[in-house]
Design a protein around this motif. Structure first.
Motif, mmCIF file in Angstrom:
data_model
loop_
_atom_site.group_PDB
_atom_site.id
_atom_site.type_symbol
_atom_site.label_atom_id
_atom_site.label_comp_id
_atom_site.label_asym_id
_atom_site.label_seq_id
_atom_site.Cartn_x
_atom_site.Cartn_y
_atom_site.Cartn_z
ATOM 1 N N ARG A 1 3.959 -2.980 0.087
ATOM 2 C CA ARG A 1 3.343 -3.822 1.110
ATOM 3 C C ARG A 1 4.277 -3.862 2.310
ATOM 4 N N ASN A 2 3.724 -3.598 3.478
ATOM 5 C CA ASN A 2 4.487 -3.624 4.733
ATOM 6 C C ASN A 2 5.743 -2.762 4.654
ATOM 7 N N GLU B 1 -2.664 -1.600 -3.196
ATOM 8 C CA GLU B 1 -1.239 -1.625 -2.869
ATOM 9 C C GLU B 1 -0.387 -0.984 -3.972
ATOM 10 N N PHE C 1 -0.555 -8.861 -5.541
ATOM 11 C CA PHE C 1 -0.872 -7.562 -4.951
ATOM 12 C C PHE C 1 -2.303 -7.171 -5.294
#
Length: 182
Positions: free
Chosen positions: A158-159, A136, A132
């Motif tokens: 993330r996402n 993030e 990461f």
């Protein structure tokens, strides 16, 4: 091995080294020693994603055969011989007061080396190595679960997927973990 085979192997290795050096500038340039870059072993407990700091895990193994410890709490699954070293196995789900995972084929053991004393934590599933970036990282309340909250030391997103950092050091220093007798 004949001299020709050894020459072939040396030639192949030299070719790989030369091609690797040619392409090294095309690789991502991250500071893997720390800095703004975080690496952790992803694992699941009860359907939730967690990260174990990479430097706190010495290896990951399938759940080995164990020898039961009489008079121990149920979350201490026993001890195993890991290449001549005694490994205490703790079912992390049970330690946290939850039922153990039913999918024993996906369970793995995260091995912690605590100055030569080994502890194996059985988790539901290992989800690989994750890296990461600093941007993030997430702050604030990462869990509403009071049982696991003392072990959450950070998090990344993330996402749309949240990864909570599970402090293995905090767990191994917990007085409750050392109270294994019934």
């Amino acid at each position: 091995m004949s001299g020709t085979d050894a020459t072939n192997i040396v030639g192949i290795l030299a070719d790989i080294a030369e091609r690797s050096q040619k392409h090294r500038d095309s690789l991502p340039q991250h500071d893997v020693s720390g800095g703004a870059f975080y690496s952790g072993v992803g694992f699941m407990l009860n359907g939730v994603n967690y990260l174990a700091p990479l430097d706190e895990i010495s290896e990951i193994i399938p759940v080995p055969s164990t020898t039961k410890v009489p008079g121990a709490k149920t979350w201490l699954k026993g001890v195993a011989n890991l290449r001549g070293v005694l490994l205490a196995l703790v079912d992390l789900q049970e330690y946290l007061g939850r039922p153990s995972s039913r999918n024993v084929l996906k369970q793995r053991v995260l091995v912690l080396d605590q100055q030569g004393s080994y502890l194996g934590l059985i988790v539901d599933e290992v989800r690989g190595l994750h890296h990461f970036e600093e941007d993030e990282q997430v702050e604030g309340s990462l869990t509403a679960d009071a049982v696991i909250a003392p072990y959450i030391v950070g998090g990344f997103e993330r996402n749309g997927e949240l990864w909570r950092v599970f402090g293995m050091k905090e767990l191994s220093e917990s007085p409750e973990l050392h109270q294994v007798a019934v």
